[in-house]
Write a protein that holds these residues in place. Structure first.
Motif, short mmCIF file in Angstrom:
data_model
loop_
_atom_site.label_atom_id
_atom_site.label_comp_id
_atom_site.label_asym_id
_atom_site.label_seq_id
_atom_site.Cartn_x
_atom_site.Cartn_y
_atom_site.Cartn_z
N LEU A 48 0.84 -0.96 -0.08
CA LEU A 48 0.07 0.15 0.34
C LEU A 48 0.39 1.20 0.11
O LEU A 48 1.70 1.01 0.31
CB LEU A 48 -1.00 0.08 1.23
CG LEU A 48 -1.82 1.41 1.39
CD1 LEU A 48 -2.73 1.33 0.51
CD2 LEU A 48 -2.35 1.22 2.91
N VAL A 49 0.63 2.17 -1.26
CA VAL A 49 1.45 3.41 -0.78
C VAL A 49 0.27 4.36 -1.03
O VAL A 49 -0.93 4.45 -1.23
CB VAL A 49 1.92 3.76 -2.45
CG1 VAL A 49 3.01 4.42 -2.28
CG2 VAL A 49 3.20 3.09 -2.95
N VAL A 50 0.82 5.41 0.58
CA VAL A 50 -0.12 6.38 0.58
C VAL A 50 0.28 7.61 0.95
O VAL A 50 1.20 7.31 0.90
CB VAL A 50 -1.47 6.39 2.00
CG1 VAL A 50 -1.56 4.49 2.30
CG2 VAL A 50 -0.31 6.09 3.54
N GLY A 51 -0.49 9.08 1.10
CA GLY A 51 0.63 10.57 1.33
C GLY A 51 -0.50 11.14 0.33
O GLY A 51 -1.83 11.95 -0.26
N ASP A 52 0.91 12.23 0.05
CA ASP A 52 0.02 13.13 -0.59
C ASP A 52 0.24 13.07 -1.87
O ASP A 52 0.38 11.96 -3.25
CB ASP A 52 0.48 14.70 -0.24
CG ASP A 52 2.67 13.45 -0.14
OD1 ASP A 52 2.69 13.09 -0.63
OD2 ASP A 52 3.46 14.51 0.66
N SER A 53 0.43 14.95 -3.02
CA SER A 53 1.07 14.45 -4.50
C SER A 53 2.38 14.05 -4.38
O SER A 53 2.33 13.10 -5.44
CB SER A 53 1.19 16.35 -4.21
OG SER A 53 2.69 17.10 -3.07
N ALA A 54 3.39 13.59 -3.85
CA ALA A 54 4.40 12.96 -3.78
C ALA A 54 4.57 11.96 -4.11
O ALA A 54 4.25 10.87 -5.07
CB ALA A 54 5.39 13.24 -2.87
N ALA A 55 3.01 11.41 -3.89
CA ALA A 55 2.97 10.14 -3.99
C ALA A 55 1.77 9.65 -4.79
O ALA A 55 1.83 8.59 -5.03
CB ALA A 55 1.86 9.24 -2.20
N ALA A 56 1.08 10.35 -4.76
CA ALA A 56 0.59 10.27 -6.39
C ALA A 56 1.29 10.50 -7.66
O ALA A 56 0.62 10.86 -8.60
CB ALA A 56 -1.13 11.56 -6.37
N TRP A 83 -0.71 -4.33 -5.56
CA TRP A 83 0.14 -3.44 -4.97
C TRP A 83 -1.73 -1.83 -5.12
O TRP A 83 -2.57 -2.08 -6.48
CB TRP A 83 0.89 -2.37 -5.69
CG TRP A 83 0.63 -1.95 -6.99
CD1 TRP A 83 0.63 -2.91 -8.58
CD2 TRP A 83 0.13 -0.55 -7.22
NE1 TRP A 83 0.82 -2.03 -9.43
CE2 TRP A 83 0.30 -0.70 -8.92
CE3 TRP A 83 0.33 0.42 -7.42
CZ2 TRP A 83 0.37 -0.29 -9.71
CZ3 TRP A 83 0.11 1.19 -8.25
CH2 TRP A 83 0.05 1.14 -9.57
N LEU A 84 -1.25 -1.19 -4.37
CA LEU A 84 -2.57 -0.33 -3.97
C LEU A 84 -2.11 0.90 -3.82
O LEU A 84 -1.50 1.37 -2.96
CB LEU A 84 -3.95 -0.29 -3.52
CG LEU A 84 -5.06 0.69 -3.09
CD1 LEU A 84 -5.67 0.84 -4.78
CD2 LEU A 84 -5.80 -0.16 -1.94
N LEU A 85 -2.49 2.16 -4.53
CA LEU A 85 -2.17 3.46 -4.44
C LEU A 85 -3.12 4.14 -3.63
O LEU A 85 -4.00 4.32 -4.56
CB LEU A 85 -1.38 4.25 -5.61
CG LEU A 85 -1.35 5.59 -5.40
CD1 LEU A 85 -0.11 6.31 -4.26
CD2 LEU A 85 -1.04 6.44 -7.10
N VAL A 86 -3.22 5.34 -2.76
CA VAL A 86 -4.49 5.91 -2.33
C VAL A 86 -3.48 7.28 -1.97
O VAL A 86 -2.50 7.15 -0.96
CB VAL A 86 -4.83 5.37 -0.87
CG1 VAL A 86 -6.06 6.31 -0.69
CG2 VAL A 86 -5.68 4.28 -1.22
N ALA A 87 -3.43 8.08 -3.12
CA ALA A 87 -2.70 10.07 -2.17
C ALA A 87 -3.66 10.48 -3.28
O ALA A 87 -4.31 10.51 -3.93
CB ALA A 87 -1.10 9.22 -3.06
N GLN A 88 -3.62 12.15 -2.77
CA GLN A 88 -4.49 13.04 -3.50
C GLN A 88 -3.34 14.14 -2.88
O GLN A 88 -2.71 14.13 -1.83
CB GLN A 88 -5.38 13.25 -3.03
CG GLN A 88 -6.40 14.40 -4.03
CD GLN A 88 -7.85 13.98 -3.19
OE1 GLN A 88 -7.96 13.56 -2.84
NE2 GLN A 88 -8.43 15.34 -2.94
#
Length: 235
Positions: A48-56, A83-88
């Protein structure tokens, strides 16, 4: 702390500089492409990858060039990676916590977190930020059964080309204070580990906005995180 005193004294100037930076800095989009999938063969690894604009992935064109792509591609050399990305863009820690709480419970082996820059830019105190980090860690453990949590250090904002002085120096000092407490937090939790990418933050390697990572920084970041994950997985 000295930088807090200086920050108070320079507050009117810093506010003006902050408004100027927001007005003139190009607004780059999040990287295009899928935000989840499976690649590689071998033992299953749920990431899981999460976070902000850099994660996005702001700063590059596609997710394959961004953090999630670089991380999962490296891990796929040895594992079957789900894998899953949750970022904005704009996410602060409290925003991410709110988003994750809306998701259904599931299980991941490891999570890579990119947070801190937007919190540094806010009036949030270091102590309150650490409390939010602790809440995020607890949420990841309970709702997503994560056993390995990678906390990325806040980047050295005193090196961001988009920021004028003295705003750049003040934010750099604030980022250092956040990182000092984040390091202490990670040392107190065996499930947590710090990812440091300061060595990759060369001016020419940043995005055209002078604020976000470019492709080389994402690659180094992903490779560093993958190395930590593989080392823990093989223990």
């Amino acid at each position: 702390m000295l930088h807090n005193v200086i920050l108070i004294l320079l507050a009117p100037l810093l506010v003006l500089q902050g408004r100027y930076v927001r007005r003139v800095t190009p607004k780059l989009p999040e990287a295009a492409g899928g935000r989840g999938g499976t690649l590689g063969e071998g033992r299953r690894l749920r990431v899981l990858v999460v976070g902000d604009s850099a994660a996005a992935g702001v700063g590059v064109d596609t997710q394959s060039q961004a953090l999630s792509g670089c991380l999962t591609r490296e891990l796929a050399r040895q594992y079957r990676v789900d894998w899953l990305l949750v970022a904005q863009s704009g996410n602060k820690t409290e925003d991410l916590i709110h988003t994750l709480k809306q998701l259904d419970p599931s299980e991941f082996d490891v999570v890579l977190i990119s947070l801190g820059v937007n919190d540094v830019l806010s009036p949030l105190s270091v102590s309150r930020w650490i409390e939010q980090q602790e809440s995020l860690i607890e949420l990841l453990k309970t709702q997503f059964a994560v056993k390995h949590i990678l906390l990325t250090r806040v980047p050295p904002m005193n090196q961001f080309p988009a920021l004028p002085q003295p705003l750049r120096w003040c934010l750099g000092q604030r980022a250092k204070a956040f990182n000092t407490r984040l390091a202490k937090l990670s040392l107190g939790d065996d499930d947590c580990e710090l990812v440091n990418i300061e060595q990759a933050l060369e001016r020419q390697d940043m995005a055209v906005d002078g604020f976000h990572p470019g492709s080389r920084i994402y690659r180094v970041w992903g490779e560093n995180a993958a190395g930590l994950i593989v080392r823990r997985a093989e223990l």
